[in-house]
Design a protein around this motif. Structure first.
Motif, PDB file in Angstrom:
ATOM      1  N   ASP A  15       0.827  -1.213   0.000  1.00 40.47           N
ATOM      2  CA  ASP A  15       0.000   0.000   0.000  1.00 40.47           C
ATOM      3  C   ASP A  15       0.861   1.263   0.000  1.00 40.47           C
ATOM      4  N   ILE A  16       1.967   1.213   0.723  1.00 42.63           N
ATOM      5  CA  ILE A  16       2.849   2.391   0.737  1.00 42.63           C
ATOM      6  C   ILE A  16       3.396   2.626  -0.670  1.00 42.63           C
ATOM      7  N   ARG A  17       3.810   1.563  -1.289  1.00 38.58           N
ATOM      8  CA  ARG A  17       4.322   1.696  -2.652  1.00 38.58           C
ATOM      9  C   ARG A  17       3.227   2.217  -3.586  1.00 38.58           C
ATOM     10  N   ALA A  18       2.014   1.685  -3.422  1.00 32.18           N
ATOM     11  CA  ALA A  18       0.905   2.129  -4.281  1.00 32.18           C
ATOM     12  C   ALA A  18       0.621   3.616  -4.065  1.00 32.18           C
ATOM     13  N   LEU A  19       0.685   4.063  -2.817  1.00 32.02           N
ATOM     14  CA  LEU A  19       0.419   5.485  -2.540  1.00 32.02           C
ATOM     15  C   LEU A  19       1.469   6.360  -3.224  1.00 32.02           C
ATOM     16  N   VAL A  20       2.711   5.966  -3.101  1.00 34.39           N
ATOM     17  CA  VAL A  20       3.786   6.745  -3.734  1.00 34.39           C
ATOM     18  C   VAL A  20       3.583   6.751  -5.250  1.00 34.39           C
ATOM     19  N   GLU A  21       3.315   5.588  -5.798  1.00 27.86           N
ATOM     20  CA  GLU A  21       3.249   5.504  -7.261  1.00 27.86           C
ATOM     21  C   GLU A  21       1.976   6.140  -7.814  1.00 27.86           C
ATOM     22  N   LYS A  22       0.858   5.988  -7.118  1.00 27.27           N
ATOM     23  CA  LYS A  22      -0.397   6.580  -7.627  1.00 27.27           C
ATOM     24  C   LYS A  22      -0.350   8.089  -7.597  1.00 27.27           C
ATOM     25  N   THR A  23       0.346   8.652  -6.602  1.00 23.34           N
ATOM     26  CA  THR A  23       0.395  10.112  -6.505  1.00 23.34           C
ATOM     27  C   THR A  23       1.550  10.695  -7.317  1.00 23.34           C
ATOM     28  N   SER A  24       2.485   9.832  -7.726  1.00 25.33           N
ATOM     29  CA  SER A  24       3.704  10.265  -8.458  1.00 25.33           C
ATOM     30  C   SER A  24       4.548  11.258  -7.671  1.00 25.33           C
ATOM     31  N   ILE A  25       4.380  11.263  -6.355  1.00 25.39           N
ATOM     32  CA  ILE A  25       5.118  12.229  -5.533  1.00 25.39           C
ATOM     33  C   ILE A  25       6.511  11.679  -5.214  1.00 25.39           C
ATOM     34  N   PRO A  26       7.543  12.505  -5.368  1.00 28.80           N
ATOM     35  CA  PRO A  26       8.885  12.054  -5.004  1.00 28.80           C
ATOM     36  C   PRO A  26       8.969  11.730  -3.507  1.00 28.80           C
ATOM     37  N   TYR A  27       9.804  10.772  -3.159  1.00 33.73           N
ATOM     38  CA  TYR A  27       9.890  10.386  -1.747  1.00 33.73           C
ATOM     39  C   TYR A  27      11.348  10.296  -1.303  1.00 33.73           C
ATOM     40  N   LEU A  28      11.498  10.492  -0.001  1.00 40.85           N
ATOM     41  CA  LEU A  28      12.813  10.343   0.642  1.00 40.85           C
ATOM     42  C   LEU A  28      12.687   9.254   1.693  1.00 40.85           C
ATOM     43  N   PRO A  29      13.522   8.216   1.647  1.00 34.64           N
ATOM     44  CA  PRO A  29      13.474   7.223   2.730  1.00 34.64           C
ATOM     45  C   PRO A  29      14.444   7.612   3.838  1.00 34.64           C
ATOM     46  N   MET A  30      14.005   7.512   5.089  1.00 34.93           N
ATOM     47  CA  MET A  30      14.945   7.610   6.196  1.00 34.93           C
ATOM     48  C   MET A  30      15.784   6.320   6.165  1.00 34.93           C
ATOM     49  N   ALA A  31      16.863   6.301   6.945  1.00 35.46           N
ATOM     50  CA  ALA A  31      17.851   5.216   6.777  1.00 35.46           C
ATOM     51  C   ALA A  31      17.236   3.813   6.828  1.00 35.46           C
TER      52      ALA A  31
END
Ligand code: ADP
Ligand code: TPW
Length: 603
Positions: A258-274
Motif C-alpha cells: 500500500d505504501i508503494r501504491a500510494l507513492v506511485e499513484k500520486t507520483s510524488i517524489p519520496y525520501l526514505p529515512m535510513a
C-alpha cells in the motif's frame, strides 16, 4: 524449593477457549500433586503468545529458566554480554512485529540490558526485557542482598511500561500486559521484573493453566478519522512541490504494497529515512534520496509517514528546510501519519495530522485517491524535472568517486564492492554502524527490499552491530552483511563467538581506519599516551573470527574484498573481513560534524 503458599488462581477473564491453553509438559508437573511452578508458567505464558526465541545470558536466578525454555522448544540464543542480547531482541521486534525478549540476571545483567531497553523505547521497537531480581524484602530495606537493586524503579523511566510479578498466579497477567504494552500503539520497550522467589512457587496446574492469557489483538488497528484523511488529501492535492518522507515506522508497519501504491499513484517524489530504505527499491525513479538537499528546502507540502521530525530531519526547520536561521520555519506545510496522537506539533506545526496505524491510514488515503477516478493531479513537471536533474548530476558525481581505485582503499572504493554484493543479494540483511562507515554506507549502498537495513537508529548507538546481526540471521535465516566502523565493531565484537557458536551466516566487514572516525590523529601535547581517538595500528580483527572457528580475511584491495564477500555468501560461514582503508579517510563525526561542540567553538 522455596516454601511459598499456593494461592488459588482466579479464572482469568482473558483466558480464551480450551484449545488456546498451553499443553504443559507432563515431565514438568509433579504427577502426584498436579502442580506447576513459576518457571513453567513463565514458559507457558510466552509460548502461548507465540514467543519462540529468547535472547539472553544465564546466571542466578534465571539459569534454570534458560535451560527449561530450551527444553520446552524455544530457541535460546545465549550472548556474551546482555547489551548485545538486548539489541538483538529489539531488532527482532522491529523485524517481526512480535516483542523481542531479552532475559538477564539481576542488577549488573539488568543494567547491561537496560541500555538496549532504553534504545528500543527511543526507536519504537517492541521489546521486553525480563530480568530476574533479588529478594524484595531485603532490597527494599537495602540490607545488601546478592545483586541488590530496585530494578523496577530504574527501568521505569526508560521503558514504555514496567511490571513486576510477585505471585505465580499473576504470571499470565504480567506477560500479557508486557506483550500488549510493547506492541500496541507506538511500540516500545517494556520491563518485566521476575523476582527469584517467583520461579519455584507452586500452584495447582489446572489453576495455573487457567491463569494464562493469550493476548487477543495485541496491536489493534487504529483507523484514522475520515475528516483527518480528507484534510490531508486536500492539502496534498493542492501542493506544487509535494514530497513524501518514509521513516522506520513505515518499514515496521509492514504495509509495503500500500505504501508503494500510494507513492506511485500520486507520483510524488519520496525520501526514505535510513531504515526505510528498500521499502521501495532505492533505484525507484521517484526516489529523491540523491537530491535530498534540494527537495527538503524546496518542498511546499511534506507527507511524513512513520518518521519523527527530530534531529534526523533537523526538527522540520532551519537551513535544511530553507529557512534563514536554525530556529526558523521553512514555510512547508506538513501532513504526518503516526500512531501516536502526541507526535504532531512536537517540533513544527502539523497542518494535517493523521492519527492511526500506517496500514489503515495509507489504505484510507489510497481508497480516497482511487475514488477520484483518475483525477488525482500529477505533481507539476517543473518540480519533478528539477529533482531529476539534481539526481542525475549527483548520481554521476557519486559514480566518479566510486570508480576511483586509490591505494590504500577509502570508504568509496570499499563500499562500491558492498554495493555490488547487496545488489546481487537483495535478500541479504545489511547491518550498519560507525560514523563515516554509517554515513557512506547509507548513501552508497542501495537497498531493494523492505526491512533489510538495520542501523544505529534514533540515538546513533554504537554497539548495536553484532546483536542486530545475530538476531537478523536467527529471525530471518537470511545472509547478514554487517558493515562496521572499527570503533563501532569494538563495542560488541566478542559476539563473534556467538555468531560462530550458532553457525550464523554473518559476514562482518570492518572498514578499518585505525580509530574513532579516523586513525591518523597524534597526541601533540607531548604526553606518553596516544590520542583518545586512535587504536592499535594495523589491528588484525579477522583473527577474532578465526579464534572461534570462523573465517577471517584481511582485504587491502577492492578485489580482495569482493572475493572474500562472495565466498562468505557462497559458504554462509561466519566470516570477518578486515577491510583495511586509509587511516586518513573520513571526517570527525562523519556527516554530523555540525553537532560536535568543537565545530561550534567561537573563533
Ligand atoms: P525515523 O528514524 O526513520 O525517522 P522514527 O523512529 O523517528 O523514524 O519515527 C517512527 C515513527 O513511526 C514514530 O513516531 C512511531 O510512533 C511511528 N510508528 C511506528 N509504528 C507505527 C505504525 N504501525 N503505525 C503508525 N505509526 C507508527
Ligand atoms: C554507545 C560516539 C559515534 S560514532 C563512533 C563513536 C565512538 C565511532 C566512529 O568510529 P568508527 O567509524 O566506528 O571506526 P568511522 O567509519 O567513522 O571510522 N558511544 C555510543 N554511541 C556513540 N554514538 C558514541 C559512543 C560515537
Amino acid at each position: 524449593m522455596l516454601d511459598q503458599p499456593t494461592r488459588t488462581a482466579k479464572p482469568s477473564p482473558g483466558a480464551s477457549a480450551a484449545e488456546d491453553a498451553p499443553k504443559i509438559a507432563s515431565g514438568e508437573i509433579n504427577a502426584q500433586s498436579q502442580e506447576t511452578d513459576g518457571f513453567q508458567l513463565v514458559i507457558d505464558a510466552l509460548k502461548l503468545n507465540g514467543i519462540d526465541t529468547i535472547f539472553g545470558l544465564p546466571g542466578i536466578p534465571i539459569t534454570d529458566l534458560t535451560r527449561k525454555l530450551q527444553a520446552a522448544g524455544l530457541r535460546v540464543i545465549s550472548f556474551r554480554h546482555e547489551q548485545n542480547a538486548g539489541y538483538a531482541a529489539s531488532i527482532a521486534g522491529f523485524m517481526t512485529q512480535k516483542p523481542g525478549i531479552c532475559l538477564t540476571v539481576s542488577a549488573p545483567g539488568f543494567m547491561n540490558g537496560l541500555a538496549a531497553l532504553a534504545n528500543a523505547t527511543t526507536n519504537c521497537f517492541p521489546m521486553i526485557l525480563i530480568s530476574g531480581s533479588s529478594e524484595r524484602e531485603i532490597v527494599d530495606l537495602q540490607q545488601g542482598d546478592y545483586e541488590e537493586m530496585d530494578q523496577l524503579a530504574i527501568a521505569r523511566p526508560h521503558a514504555k511500561a514496567a511490571f513486576r510479578v510477585l505471585h505465580a498466579e499473576d504470571i499470565g497477567v504480567g506477560v500479557a500486559r508486557a506483550i500488549r504494552a510493547a506492541l500496541s500503539g507506538r511500540p516500545g520497550g517494556v520491563y518485566l521484573d521476575l523476582p527469584a522467589k517467583l520461579f519455584p512457587q507452586t500452584m495447582d496446574a489446572e489453576a495455573g493453566r487457567q491463569s494464562l492469557i493469550k493476548v487477543v489483538d495485541p496491536a489493534p488497528r487504529q483507523i484514522p478519522a475520515p475528516d483527518a484523511v480528507k484534510r490531508a488529501l486536500d492539502l496534498l492535492k493542492g501542493a506544487k512541490r509535494p514530497l513524501i518522507i518514509l521513516g522506520k515506522g513505515a518499514a515496521y508497519a509492514q504495509a509495503d504494497a500500500d505504501i508503494r501504491a500510494l507513492v506511485e499513484k500520486t507520483s510524488i517524489p519520496y525520501l526514505p529515512m535510513a531504515m526505510a530504505k528498500g521499502l521501495l527499491p532505492d533505484t525507484h525513479e521517484q526516489s529523491a534520496a540523491a537530491a535530498r538537499s534540494y527537495v527538503l528546502p524546496e518542498a511546499d507540502v511534506v507527507l511524513v509517514i512513520g518518521a519523527r521530525l527530530n534531529w534526523l530531519l533537523s526538527h522540520g526547520k532551519g537551513k535544511t528546510w530553507g529557512a534563514n536561521s536554525a530556529k526558523d520555519w521553512g514555510g512547508q506545510k506538513f501532513i504526518q501519519i503516526d500512531i501516536s496522537p502526541q507526535e504532531a506539533d512536537s517540533n513544527v506545526r502539523i497542518d494535517a495530522p493523521v492519527v492511526g496505524d500506517i496500514g489503515s491510514c495509507v489504505s484510507a488515503m489510497l481508497g480516497a485517491i482511487s475514488a477520484t477516478a483518475g483525477s488525482w493531479p500529477t505533481p507539476p513537471a517543473e518540480w519533478l524535472d528539477a529533482i531529476a536533474q539534481r539526481k542525475t548530476k549527483n548520481i554521476a558525481k557519486m559514480g566518479e568517486s566510486l570508480a576511483k581505485n586509490p591505494t590504500p582503499m577509502n570508504f568509496h572504493s570499499a563500499l562500491n564492492v558492498v554495493r555490488d554484493i547487496v545488489k546481487a543479494n537483495p535478500d541479504a540483511i545489511l547491518v550498519n554502524e560507525g560514523a563515516n562507515a554509517l554515513d557512506f554506507t547509507r548513501s552508497i549502498v542501495d537497498m531493494y527490499k523492505p526491512r533489510k537495513r538495520l542501523d544505529v537508529g534514533t540515538w546513533g548507538v554504537m554497539g548495536s552491530g553484532m546483536g542486530f546481526s545475530v538476531a537478523a540471521a536467527v529471525v530471518s535465516g537470511e545472509q547478514v552483511i554487517a558493515v562496521e566502523g572499527d570503533s563501532a565493531f569494538g563495542f560488541s565484537g566478542m559476539e563473534c563467538e556467538t555468531i560462530c557458536r550458532y553457525n550464523l551466516p554473518v559476514c562482518v566487514v570492518i572498514l578499518n581506519n585505525n580509530g574513532v572516525y579516523r586513525g591518523d590523529e597524534v597526541n601533540t601535547t607531548g604526553g606518553r599516551d596516544p590520542s583518545p581517538l586512535v587504536f592499535v595500528k594495523g589491528a588484525r580483527y579477522e583473527k577474532l573470527m578465526e579464534a572461534f572457528g570462523g573465517v577471517g580475511v584481511m582485504a587491502s584491495t577492492p578485489a580482495e574484498l569482493r572475493n572474500a564477500m562472495e565466498e562468505a555468501i557462497r559458504s554462509r560461514k561466519p566470516t570477518l573481513i578486515n577491510a583495511v582503508i586509509d587511516e586518513k579517510a573520513g571526517t570527525e563525526s562523519g556527516r554530523i560534524t555540525s553537532l560536535n561542540p568543537a565545530a561550534k567553538k567561537k573563533p
